[in-house]
Design a protein around this motif. Structure first.
Motif, PDB file in Angstrom:
ATOM      1  N   LEU A 297      59.962  31.014  63.621  1.00  0.00           N
ATOM      2  CA  LEU A 297      59.468  30.849  65.490  1.00  0.00           C
ATOM      3  C   LEU A 297      59.788  32.902  64.891  1.00  0.00           C
ATOM      4  CD1 LEU A 297      59.351  29.215  66.721  1.00  0.00           C
ATOM      5  CD2 LEU A 297      61.937  30.244  67.880  1.00  0.00           C
ATOM      6  N   LEU A 298      60.474  33.591  65.229  1.00  0.00           N
ATOM      7  CA  LEU A 298      60.382  34.934  64.873  1.00  0.00           C
ATOM      8  C   LEU A 298      59.834  36.006  64.371  1.00  0.00           C
ATOM      9  CD1 LEU A 298      64.265  35.763  65.427  1.00  0.00           C
ATOM     10  CD2 LEU A 298      62.294  35.338  66.914  1.00  0.00           C
ATOM     11  N   GLU A 299      59.549  35.242  63.129  1.00  0.00           N
ATOM     12  CA  GLU A 299      58.078  36.149  62.043  1.00  0.00           C
ATOM     13  C   GLU A 299      57.144  35.773  61.904  1.00  0.00           C
ATOM     14  OE1 GLU A 299      59.232  38.084  59.285  1.00  0.00           O
ATOM     15  OE2 GLU A 299      61.001  38.259  60.307  1.00  0.00           O
ATOM     16  N   MET A 300      56.583  34.237  62.976  1.00  0.00           N
ATOM     17  CA  MET A 300      55.262  34.224  62.729  1.00  0.00           C
ATOM     18  C   MET A 300      54.729  35.062  64.374  1.00  0.00           C
ATOM     19  SD  MET A 300      53.868  32.498  61.191  1.00  0.00           S
ATOM     20  CE  MET A 300      51.852  32.236  61.801  1.00  0.00           C
ATOM     21  N   ARG A 301      55.727  35.654  65.265  1.00  0.00           N
ATOM     22  CA  ARG A 301      54.687  36.348  65.965  1.00  0.00           C
ATOM     23  C   ARG A 301      54.153  37.980  66.201  1.00  0.00           C
ATOM     24  NH1 ARG A 301      60.776  36.522  69.869  1.00  0.00           N
ATOM     25  NH2 ARG A 301      60.765  33.877  69.752  1.00  0.00           N
ATOM     26  N   LYS A 302      54.621  38.114  64.423  1.00  0.00           N
ATOM     27  CA  LYS A 302      53.746  39.408  64.392  1.00  0.00           C
ATOM     28  C   LYS A 302      52.105  39.134  63.316  1.00  0.00           C
ATOM     29  CE  LYS A 302      56.018  39.989  60.221  1.00  0.00           C
ATOM     30  NZ  LYS A 302      57.455  39.790  60.186  1.00  0.00           N
ATOM     31  N   PHE A 303      52.578  37.803  63.589  1.00  0.00           N
ATOM     32  CA  PHE A 303      50.608  37.135  62.999  1.00  0.00           C
ATOM     33  C   PHE A 303      49.599  36.427  63.744  1.00  0.00           C
ATOM     34  CE2 PHE A 303      54.178  36.433  59.418  1.00  0.00           C
ATOM     35  CZ  PHE A 303      53.572  37.798  57.947  1.00  0.00           C
ATOM     36  N   TYR A 304      50.289  35.961  65.254  1.00  0.00           N
ATOM     37  CA  TYR A 304      49.529  34.901  65.969  1.00  0.00           C
ATOM     38  C   TYR A 304      47.652  35.785  66.103  1.00  0.00           C
ATOM     39  CZ  TYR A 304      53.090  31.850  66.550  1.00  0.00           C
ATOM     40  OH  TYR A 304      54.069  31.517  66.285  1.00  0.00           O
ATOM     41  N   GLY A 305      48.532  37.048  66.489  1.00  0.00           N
ATOM     42  CA  GLY A 305      46.944  38.241  66.739  1.00  0.00           C
ATOM     43  C   GLY A 305      46.266  38.439  65.813  1.00  0.00           C
ATOM     44  N   GLY A 306      46.426  37.760  65.220  1.00  0.00           N
ATOM     45  CA  GLY A 306      45.464  37.792  63.728  1.00  0.00           C
ATOM     46  C   GLY A 306      45.027  36.469  63.993  1.00  0.00           C
ATOM     47  N   TYR A 307      45.438  35.691  63.806  1.00  0.00           N
ATOM     48  CA  TYR A 307      44.924  34.509  63.444  1.00  0.00           C
ATOM     49  C   TYR A 307      43.779  33.703  64.494  1.00  0.00           C
ATOM     50  CZ  TYR A 307      47.733  32.998  59.520  1.00  0.00           C
ATOM     51  OH  TYR A 307      48.537  32.229  58.441  1.00  0.00           O
ATOM     52  N   PHE A 308      44.208  34.603  66.002  1.00  0.00           N
ATOM     53  CA  PHE A 308      43.701  34.459  66.962  1.00  0.00           C
ATOM     54  C   PHE A 308      42.124  35.264  67.706  1.00  0.00           C
ATOM     55  CE2 PHE A 308      46.732  30.932  66.560  1.00  0.00           C
ATOM     56  CZ  PHE A 308      45.964  30.393  66.289  1.00  0.00           C
ATOM     57  N   CYS A 309      42.259  36.409  66.085  1.00  0.00           N
ATOM     58  CA  CYS A 309      41.918  37.523  66.833  1.00  0.00           C
ATOM     59  C   CYS A 309      40.163  37.062  67.169  1.00  0.00           C
ATOM     60  CB  CYS A 309      41.517  38.295  65.682  1.00  0.00           C
ATOM     61  SG  CYS A 309      40.967  40.092  66.210  1.00  0.00           S
ATOM     62  N   GLY A 310      40.016  36.946  68.565  1.00  0.00           N
ATOM     63  CA  GLY A 310      38.596  37.780  69.031  1.00  0.00           C
ATOM     64  C   GLY A 310      38.147  36.480  70.101  1.00  0.00           C
ATOM     65  N   LEU A 311      39.571  35.929  70.394  1.00  0.00           N
ATOM     66  CA  LEU A 311      39.015  34.529  70.923  1.00  0.00           C
ATOM     67  C   LEU A 311      39.357  34.965  72.355  1.00  0.00           C
ATOM     68  CD1 LEU A 311      40.633  31.788  69.401  1.00  0.00           C
ATOM     69  CD2 LEU A 311      38.825  31.690  69.290  1.00  0.00           C
ATOM     70  N   SER A 312      37.628  34.476  73.155  1.00  0.00           N
ATOM     71  CA  SER A 312      38.170  35.591  74.309  1.00  0.00           C
ATOM     72  C   SER A 312      39.406  34.247  75.106  1.00  0.00           C
ATOM     73  CB  SER A 312      36.566  35.137  75.131  1.00  0.00           C
ATOM     74  OG  SER A 312      36.514  33.104  75.085  1.00  0.00           O
ATOM     75  N   ASN A 313      39.686  35.223  75.791  1.00  0.00           N
ATOM     76  CA  ASN A 313      40.277  35.130  77.073  1.00  0.00           C
ATOM     77  C   ASN A 313      42.188  34.522  76.144  1.00  0.00           C
ATOM     78  OD1 ASN A 313      39.065  35.622  79.319  1.00  0.00           O
ATOM     79  ND2 ASN A 313      37.711  33.591  79.351  1.00  0.00           N
TER      80      ASN A 313
END
Ligand SMILES: Cc1cc2nc3c(=O)[nH]c(=O)nc-3n(C[C@H](O)[C@H](O)[C@H](O)COP(=O)(O)O)c2cc1C
Length: 306
Positions: free
Chosen positions: A261-277
């Motif tokens: 749960l905690l470690e994944m927090r730094k990855f979400y921005g990358g996984y969903f980069c560029g999605l609007s809103n």
């Protein structure tokens, strides 16, 4: 990379085309004392070869012993971290802190080379301060004590992560006629196009991608595609959600729910980069306090973006 290149994420990167994997950096002192959390960082799967175990330290005895211990895992090479700029590491003369004392850096590296029969490689920076960037000489001296490859992050220790990586000095190392070992470049590669351009322009034997791969293992596929002269493909939203799920599940079985749960927090921005809103989803993801909640948000993302 610390807290990034653990087995679950490495497995995904490998599938997307990475050629060589390296463990998180591991304290040689902790390995000598057989500290569980450090020993666990040496675990890897058969499918991960070729893989190096990266160690850091500042004494001959601990580095030698840690290297011997790491070599016993069946890894393919030992990488010494002479590049970490973080105060608690560099301040003790480990990581890039050693760039203040090049003779010691060379001597410690030699002791690791002598301790193991595996290839030894080094990851380092251009120098300690912006006024002195001795990397061309340092690379030669490290080659002379037997390392088999050098990876250079084009910044100094003082720079930390500020400014731009300077690849011209990496190129100078590579073009030094005395250099025979492989020279890898690193710093600020954030697209497959840039990788292809820098590989050609700076003539390096390989390139390391760090931050741009966090939540974006797809970059390795794109690099491979462009290097093969093909068109690059972007990951679909479904692919991003699926790989994100796989990553969380991997971390969960590696170290448990809370860790994932905690470690994944730094990855979400990358996984969903560029999605609007995407911002409301990102906030929900980084504040979720259970695995089930994360699952629910990922389903909402799937539903919303299809
Ligand atoms: C979170 C994080 C952890 C890192 N951990 C390591 C590490 O354990 N070993 C290492 O050699 N470099 C480590 N680095 C440095 C990267 O490997 C790389 O040299 C640096 O980020 C520059 O490359 P980039 O611009 O492609 O990110 C780390 C960087 C970050 C952001």
């Amino acid at each position: 990379m610390e807290s990034v290149t653990n087995p679950p994420f490495r497995k995904i990167c490998k599938r997307y085309g990475v050629d060589v994997l390296i463990s998180e950096f591991i304290s040689s002192d902790a390995l000598v004392r057989k500290i569980d959390s450090s020993c666990r960082k040496m675990c890897f799967g058969e499918e991960e070869h070729p893989i190096g175990i990266q160690i850091f330290g500042n004494t001959e005895s601990s580095l030698r012993e840690a290297a011997e211990y790491a070599a016993g895992t069946g890894c393919d090479f030992i990488d010494i971290n002479w590049g970490c700029p973080v105060r608690k590491i560099a301040g003790k003369g480990c990581g890039s802190g050693i760039l203040n004392d090049i003779p010691k850096m060379v001597a410690l590296t030699k002791s690791v080379v002598d301790a193991v029969s595996l290839p030894v490689t080094v990851k380092t920076r251009l120098g300690y301060s912006d006024e002195d960037k001795p990397i061309v000489d340092v690379a030669e001296r490290l080659q002379d004590v037997g390392i088999e490859a050098i990876s250079i992050h084009g910044r100094t220790r003082s720079q930390m992560y500020k400014g731009n990586a300077d690849w011209t000095l990496i190129n100078e190392v590579k073009n030094n006629p005395r250099m025979k070992i492989m020279v890898f470049g690193n710093g600020d590669i954030d697209s497959a196009e840039k990788l292809v351009e820098y590989k050609k322009r700076y003539n390096v034997d390989g390139i390391l991608i760090g931050r741009a791969a966090m939540g974006n293992p797809f970059i390795f596929r794109q690099c491979k595609q462009l290097l093969a002269g093909k068109e690059k493909t972007d990951a679909t939203i479904q692919e991003r959600v699926d790989v994100c799920r796989e990553h969380i599940a991997g971390l969960k079985s590696y170290r448990g729910d809370r860790y994932a749960l905690l470690e994944m927090r730094k990855f979400y921005g990358g996984y969903f980069c560029g999605l609007s809103n995407f911002k409301p989803y990102r906030i929900r993801l980084v504040t979720a306090d259970s695995y089930e909640q994360v699952e629910e948000i990922l389903s909402d993302i799937e539903e919303h973006y299809f």
